[in-house]
Design a protein around this motif. Structure first.
Motif, PDB file in Angstrom:
ATOM      1  N   UNK A 328     -12.826   8.689  34.306  1.00 51.36           N
ATOM      2  CA  UNK A 328     -13.743   9.444  34.773  1.00 51.36           C
ATOM      3  C   UNK A 328     -13.253  11.115  34.646  1.00 51.36           C
ATOM      4  N   UNK A 329     -12.061  11.773  34.736  1.00 48.95           N
ATOM      5  CA  UNK A 329     -11.479  12.901  34.977  1.00 48.95           C
ATOM      6  C   UNK A 329     -11.146  13.193  33.665  1.00 48.95           C
ATOM      7  N   UNK A 330     -10.627  12.155  32.685  1.00 53.00           N
ATOM      8  CA  UNK A 330     -10.367  12.382  30.813  1.00 53.00           C
ATOM      9  C   UNK A 330     -12.020  12.081  29.894  1.00 53.00           C
ATOM     10  N   UNK A 331     -12.470  11.945  31.082  1.00 45.16           N
ATOM     11  CA  UNK A 331     -14.033  12.084  30.359  1.00 45.16           C
ATOM     12  C   UNK A 331     -14.829  13.290  30.447  1.00 45.16           C
ATOM     13  N   UNK A 349     -21.149  26.308  35.016  1.00 40.29           N
ATOM     14  CA  UNK A 349     -20.034  24.791  34.507  1.00 40.29           C
ATOM     15  C   UNK A 349     -18.474  25.284  35.552  1.00 40.29           C
ATOM     16  N   UNK A 350     -18.508  24.741  34.989  1.00 38.75           N
ATOM     17  CA  UNK A 350     -16.617  24.257  35.785  1.00 38.75           C
ATOM     18  C   UNK A 350     -15.931  24.762  35.073  1.00 38.75           C
ATOM     19  N   UNK A 351     -14.768  24.967  35.406  1.00 32.02           N
ATOM     20  CA  UNK A 351     -13.320  24.936  34.530  1.00 32.02           C
ATOM     21  C   UNK A 351     -12.777  24.170  34.824  1.00 32.02           C
ATOM     22  N   UNK A 352     -12.431  23.981  36.300  1.00 35.42           N
ATOM     23  CA  UNK A 352     -11.564  22.400  36.866  1.00 35.42           C
ATOM     24  C   UNK A 352     -12.702  21.218  36.856  1.00 35.42           C
ATOM     25  N   UNK A 353     -11.268  20.288  37.110  1.00 34.79           N
ATOM     26  CA  UNK A 353     -12.011  19.069  36.482  1.00 34.79           C
ATOM     27  C   UNK A 353     -11.105  18.088  38.572  1.00 34.79           C
ATOM     28  N   UNK A 354     -12.537  18.330  39.540  1.00 32.50           N
ATOM     29  CA  UNK A 354     -11.557  18.185  40.499  1.00 32.50           C
ATOM     30  C   UNK A 354     -12.098  17.259  41.464  1.00 32.50           C
ATOM     31  N   UNK A 355     -12.126  15.131  40.923  1.00 34.02           N
ATOM     32  CA  UNK A 355     -12.127  14.077  41.899  1.00 34.02           C
ATOM     33  C   UNK A 355     -12.788  14.362  42.693  1.00 34.02           C
ATOM     34  N   UNK A 403     -13.466  20.405  50.488  1.00 35.82           N
ATOM     35  CA  UNK A 403     -14.265  21.487  49.399  1.00 35.82           C
ATOM     36  C   UNK A 403     -13.661  21.217  48.092  1.00 35.82           C
ATOM     37  N   UNK A 404     -15.027  20.867  47.134  1.00 32.17           N
ATOM     38  CA  UNK A 404     -15.204  21.669  45.877  1.00 32.17           C
ATOM     39  C   UNK A 404     -14.625  20.823  44.810  1.00 32.17           C
ATOM     40  N   UNK A 405     -15.393  19.433  44.678  1.00 35.09           N
ATOM     41  CA  UNK A 405     -15.208  18.729  43.900  1.00 35.09           C
ATOM     42  C   UNK A 405     -16.381  19.065  42.825  1.00 35.09           C
ATOM     43  N   UNK A 406     -15.745  18.447  42.294  1.00 36.86           N
ATOM     44  CA  UNK A 406     -17.201  18.380  40.707  1.00 36.86           C
ATOM     45  C   UNK A 406     -17.672  17.228  40.353  1.00 36.86           C
ATOM     46  N   UNK A 407     -16.721  16.072  40.942  1.00 32.47           N
ATOM     47  CA  UNK A 407     -17.867  15.292  40.423  1.00 32.47           C
ATOM     48  C   UNK A 407     -17.152  14.239  41.036  1.00 32.47           C
TER      49      UNK A 407
END
Length: 492
Positions: A328-331, A349-355, A403-407
């Protein structure tokens, strides 16, 4: 002229003698100085305190519970020391002191529940001061929210007395009653007979507007519970209550008595924890404000299963969920248009990928975060999720850890669930629901033979304002490709 000079000289000499007499009096009475010092001392005035209030330990926190005090009264406290453990709407968080001093008085004992933000919970004094002489504020200062309800209660009895006399009720309707759900709820809540309403809907339907109009013309029904509360001084026989109208629903069952077996038709109140209340609010907010769209795909897990066996031979233990998080993170890294959140003004839009990973605890569901998951290996992701899941079950997660997840990802495959649809965690745009893997016979496209495949159903819940159906389909297709070929994730 000579007489005036003589009088002036006598006045100066008298003033000098009076000042000397005052000095002698103050010198012979040192007790007056002691009295002055006593009335200015902390024994009389009390030691000024540093207030410790209930802090906001999470963005959605409105009140907290005092779980345990880590310092005792009279114990020295340095800035950064842990004062107490507070249960927020997410987890149990340690509250740290912002000042140096001595803990003088604990105002909210262990076990205090539903303490509003800003409530005074303890008092501290500066170092070197007598903590036993701390000045304790009055109860009104510790609980400022207690005053408004009293004024409301005092003003409540005035409202029925000032209400004008109600107009005569409208004519009752005849024939079978037909009510809309909203009208039925309004009339049942206020105890109004539906037969008094004038239907304006099709085929004699009593609509919500009809119920509201009847409510406006019948204000006495609102005041009846308040006026009927005090008991009559003389035993006057009351007529039996009329049976409910044929179109109304029965009242809720009565509350059972604590300590006694519940009678048929009763129920028992269960107090909701802070976590449960916030979960209810967030779920309601998500389902009522976010247009959910769903898409599912089956993923072949043969390559992941084979890779797990090879890693196990080298004493590297990783789970299928770890590969799912990495895929999921790579996608998301390959498709940044999905890594967005919704703000009040539009997409962000988010710059970081936090799952965010959904973890079930005894108190409710919480989502610890794997930060920068796209830049971590599967083994590192596995170690992180194990540590965070244990902290979540122990209630020791820090605010920055959930707190602060993106997906978000929710996996119920370990419970044998074949597939489900998850609720989006606002303000995120998507959540991935993972089912269990199953064996199925499928026709191979290469040699047209039947082969057994390990398939896993994945369902993506997406915010239609941010991720449309076409974008969600492309995301699932790329996610499946990354999961079915784990080598591809290492190259991404």
């Amino acid at each position: 002229m000579a007489a005036s000079l003589r009088l002036g000289r006598q006045g100066i000499l008298f003033g000098l003698r009076l000042s000397q007499i005052n000095k002698c009096i103050w010198a012979t009475h040192p007790w007056q100085e002691h009295v002055r010092h006593f009335f200015q001392s902390p024994w009389f005035l009390g030691v000024s305190a540093v207030k410790v209030q209930m802090p906001a330990l999470s963005p959605t926190m409105e009140e907290g519970n005092i779980v345990k005090w880590l310092k005792k009264e009279g114990e020295a406290v340095a800035a950064g020391d842990a004062l107490c453990e507070i249960e927020t709407d997410k987890a149990v968080v340690t509250m740290e002191s912002n000042d140096d001093g001595v803990l003088a008085k604990i105002l909210m004992e262990e076990g205090s529940r539903n303490v509003p933000l800003g409530t005074l919970i303890a008092l501290m004094v500066d170092e070197g001061q007598d903590w036993k002489q701390v000045e304790i504020p009055p109860p009104d200062a510790a609980a400022p929210s207690a005053a408004p309800p009293a004024t409301l209660e005092a003003a409540a009895p005035v409202v029925p007395a000032a209400a004008p006399s109600p107009p005569p009720p409208p004519a009752a309707t005849s024939g079978p009653l037909r009510l809309s759900p909203a009208a039925r709820h309004i009339l049942d809540t206020h105890g109004i007979d539906p037969k008094l309403a004038t239907p304006t809907g099709p085929r004699g339907l009593i609509t919500k507007e009809d119920a509201l109009n009847l409510l406006k013309t019948s204000p006495a029904t609102k005041a009846t519970p308040a006026t009927a509360a005090p008991a009559a001084p003389s035993p006057v026989p009351t007529p039996a209550a009329p049976p409910p109208p044929p179109g109304s629903r029965p009242n809720i069952p009565p509350l059972s008595v604590p300590g006694k077996p519940g009678a048929p038709g009763t129920f028992t109140e269960i107090p909701a924890t802070n976590v449960r209340r916030v979960i209810a609010q967030r779920l309601t907010q998500s389902k009522t404000t976010i247009p959910h769209a769903y898409a599912s795909v089956d993923c072949d897990m043969a390559a992941v299963m084979h890779l797990r066996k090879d890693l196990a031979k080298e004493q590297i233990k990783v789970s299928v969920n770890d590969f799912i998080i990495k895929a999921a993170a790579v996608t998301l890294k390959e498709m940044p248009e999905v890594n967005v959140t919704w703000s009040g003004e539009g997409p962000r839009a988010l710059d970081s990928i936090h799952i965010s990973i959904a973890v079930a605890t005894d108190k409710g569901l919480i989502t610890p975060i794997i930060k920068d998951a796209a830049n971590k290996g599967v083994q590192e992701i596995s170690a992180n999720i194990k540590a965070l899941a244990q902290k979540a079950r122990d209630g020791k997660l820090l605010p920055e850890e959930y707190q602060g997840g993106s997906f978000s990802i929710s996996n119920l495959g370990m419970f044998g669930i074949s597939g489900f649809s998850a609720v989006i965690n606002p303000p995120q745009a998507c959540i991935l629901a993972i089912g269990t893997s199953r064996s199925e016979l499928r026709l191979s496209e290469d040699d047209q033979t039947l082969r057994t495949q390990q398939l896993m159903t994945v369902t993506l819940s997406s915010d239609g304002r941010l991720v449309d159906d076409e974008l969600a389909s492309r995301f699932l297709d790329k996610f499946r490709a990354n999961l079915e070929t784990p080598q591809r994730m290492a190259l991404a």
